[in-house]
Design a protein around this motif. Sequence first.
Motif, PDB file in Angstrom:
ATOM      1  N   GLY A 206       0.791  -1.212   0.000  1.00 50.22           N
ATOM      2  CA  GLY A 206       0.000   0.000   0.000  1.00 50.22           C
ATOM      3  C   GLY A 206       0.827   1.266   0.000  1.00 50.22           C
ATOM      4  N   THR A 207       2.106   1.158  -0.385  1.00 54.15           N
ATOM      5  CA  THR A 207       2.993   2.331  -0.407  1.00 54.15           C
ATOM      6  C   THR A 207       3.272   2.807  -1.829  1.00 54.15           C
ATOM      7  OG1 THR A 207       4.906   0.834  -0.316  1.00 54.15           O
ATOM      8  CG2 THR A 207       4.101   1.749   1.765  1.00 54.15           C
ATOM      9  N   GLY A 208       2.588   2.231  -2.798  1.00 52.56           N
ATOM     10  CA  GLY A 208       2.666   2.681  -4.179  1.00 52.56           C
ATOM     11  C   GLY A 208       1.260   2.767  -4.737  1.00 52.56           C
ATOM     12  N   ASP A 209       1.028   3.725  -5.651  1.00 54.59           N
ATOM     13  CA  ASP A 209      -0.337   3.957  -6.119  1.00 54.59           C
ATOM     14  C   ASP A 209      -0.514   3.858  -7.633  1.00 54.59           C
ATOM     15  OD1 ASP A 209      -1.379   4.560  -3.496  1.00 54.59           O
ATOM     16  OD2 ASP A 209      -0.349   6.487  -3.648  1.00 54.59           O
ATOM     17  N   ALA A 210       0.580   3.844  -8.407  1.00 55.01           N
ATOM     18  CA  ALA A 210       0.446   3.824  -9.868  1.00 55.01           C
ATOM     19  C   ALA A 210       1.691   3.213 -10.487  1.00 55.01           C
ATOM     20  CB  ALA A 210       0.234   5.235 -10.405  1.00 55.01           C
ATOM     21  N   TYR A 211       1.483   2.484 -11.587  1.00 51.59           N
ATOM     22  CA  TYR A 211       2.611   1.852 -12.277  1.00 51.59           C
ATOM     23  C   TYR A 211       2.180   1.539 -13.705  1.00 51.59           C
ATOM     24  CZ  TYR A 211       6.648  -1.267 -12.977  1.00 51.59           C
ATOM     25  OH  TYR A 211       7.808  -1.851 -13.414  1.00 51.59           O
ATOM     26  N   TRP A 212       3.098   1.735 -14.673  1.00 55.85           N
ATOM     27  CA  TRP A 212       2.804   1.440 -16.073  1.00 55.85           C
ATOM     28  C   TRP A 212       2.903  -0.058 -16.322  1.00 55.85           C
ATOM     29  CZ3 TRP A 212       0.736   5.097 -19.014  1.00 55.85           C
ATOM     30  CH2 TRP A 212       0.912   6.436 -18.643  1.00 55.85           C
ATOM     31  N   CYS A 213       1.839  -0.633 -16.879  1.00 53.06           N
ATOM     32  CA  CYS A 213       1.759  -2.085 -17.058  1.00 53.06           C
ATOM     33  C   CYS A 213       1.525  -2.456 -18.511  1.00 53.06           C
ATOM     34  CB  CYS A 213       0.612  -2.673 -16.239  1.00 53.06           C
ATOM     35  SG  CYS A 213       0.805  -2.504 -14.453  1.00 53.06           S
ATOM     36  N   SER A 214       2.160  -3.533 -18.947  1.00 51.34           N
ATOM     37  CA  SER A 214       1.836  -4.155 -20.225  1.00 51.34           C
ATOM     38  C   SER A 214       0.670  -5.107 -20.002  1.00 51.34           C
ATOM     39  CB  SER A 214       3.042  -4.925 -20.768  1.00 51.34           C
ATOM     40  OG  SER A 214       3.278  -6.083 -19.981  1.00 51.34           O
ATOM     41  N   SER A 215       0.172  -5.689 -21.083  1.00 51.76           N
ATOM     42  CA  SER A 215      -0.951  -6.625 -20.938  1.00 51.76           C
ATOM     43  C   SER A 215      -0.556  -7.827 -20.097  1.00 51.76           C
ATOM     44  CB  SER A 215      -1.412  -7.096 -22.323  1.00 51.76           C
ATOM     45  OG  SER A 215      -0.359  -7.733 -23.016  1.00 51.76           O
ATOM     46  N   GLN A 216       0.742  -8.172 -20.113  1.00 50.47           N
ATOM     47  CA  GLN A 216       1.169  -9.374 -19.406  1.00 50.47           C
ATOM     48  C   GLN A 216       1.563  -9.107 -17.964  1.00 50.47           C
ATOM     49  OE1 GLN A 216       3.584  -9.452 -22.613  1.00 50.47           O
ATOM     50  NE2 GLN A 216       2.591 -11.097 -23.716  1.00 50.47           N
ATOM     51  N   THR A 217       1.658  -7.846 -17.563  1.00 49.26           N
ATOM     52  CA  THR A 217       1.921  -7.547 -16.159  1.00 49.26           C
ATOM     53  C   THR A 217       0.701  -6.958 -15.459  1.00 49.26           C
ATOM     54  OG1 THR A 217       2.805  -5.349 -16.747  1.00 49.26           O
ATOM     55  CG2 THR A 217       4.380  -7.167 -16.551  1.00 49.26           C
ATOM     56  N   ALA A 218      -0.296  -6.533 -16.233  1.00 51.97           N
ATOM     57  CA  ALA A 218      -1.474  -5.889 -15.644  1.00 51.97           C
ATOM     58  C   ALA A 218      -2.188  -6.797 -14.653  1.00 51.97           C
ATOM     59  CB  ALA A 218      -2.431  -5.458 -16.746  1.00 51.97           C
ATOM     60  N   SER A 219      -2.305  -8.080 -14.993  1.00 55.62           N
ATOM     61  CA  SER A 219      -3.048  -8.991 -14.127  1.00 55.62           C
ATOM     62  C   SER A 219      -2.413  -9.115 -12.749  1.00 55.62           C
ATOM     63  CB  SER A 219      -3.153 -10.370 -14.779  1.00 55.62           C
ATOM     64  OG  SER A 219      -1.861 -10.940 -14.978  1.00 55.62           O
TER      65      SER A 219
END
Length: 355
Positions: A206-219
């Motif tokens: 709960g110490t991070g709120d946003a991150y750029w994800c590819s389709s294979q890391t989004a899940s």
Amino acid sequence: MITMKWKSMSALLLAGVVLLAGCGSSDSGTTAESGGEEGTVSVTDETAGSTNEEFTVRVGVNSGDQNSILKIVDEHTGLFSDKGIHLETTEFAAGINTIDAIELDQVDIGLFADYAGVNRFGNTSGSSELRAFTQMTKSDAWDLYVNPDAIQKPEDLYDASLISSAGVVFEYYYARLFEVYGLDISEVTLQNVTSTQEALALAAAGTGDAYWCSSQTASLFEKYGWEPFVSISDIDAAMYTFMVAGESYLTEHSDEVIRFLEVSEEGFEYIAENLEQVAQWVEDDLGLDQELFISDWESTEHVYEFTQEAYDDLVSVKDWCYQNGKFDTDFDISDFINTDVLKQMDPDRVTYTAE
């Protein structure tokens, strides 16, 4: 008008480049017939329409990229080996690492995404022999995934913990995101990590709120209730990837590079015609879900060319990096492009005009 993705939107299945840690290499078998001078083995190359000597091409790959898929197809069908091409692949965590491997003479051909390649060129003081020789892919396959409890509207970005990685394209995506929203990125501090695993640990804590994800890391982030907020397509920041080699290699091995590209395109046709079978091989070898692979492959163009759009993207990224202090000296991006092999294949494949 840019259409943003808010909390109520459903998750999109997007194509992307997988940035997974790990390395390894494997050799293809070869079917050939003896001929020519003593000690030389030659094969009839149906692609080139002539008899050519066998050769080895060493390619740096990221897990799940098109060259790693071609390697899997070769292992099951002899796509390259039957034509006398020994395709050796070594897997790296990111495209920029394949550039390092070229400079260490560990591979012949590598790849880079626009931001990473531009920064490498800009920090070499014009001394690099590296040359981009063809586009590889264009992808809109990255979403900013967010904790919906922390981020529901653009202004929430100011108070959120935005996860990034130093020196990679995420810095550029955040900058474009803030420009589109009319926000001041100087008012936030990005929290840098060195891997997706570290980003996940922050999400879990709960110490991070946003991150750029590819389709294979989004899940992976969806498991913590994170949702897509905006895509790179919404902020006009599509990612281009390019294949790269040393200038001397492209000059001295131009015929071999052409044969490699031609057989690769045969492979693309084979994959399109046998997609379900290839998807099974990919799942068996890489653990990548078959449906996800099929969706990714079908949503991406697989053809070798160098377009004006791709060139303009490199220039745009270069200008932004220079203006934001990523390197000290401006340079001409065309100095790091060599499309001679593409022009030999077909002059119409090269459609850009340098500024």
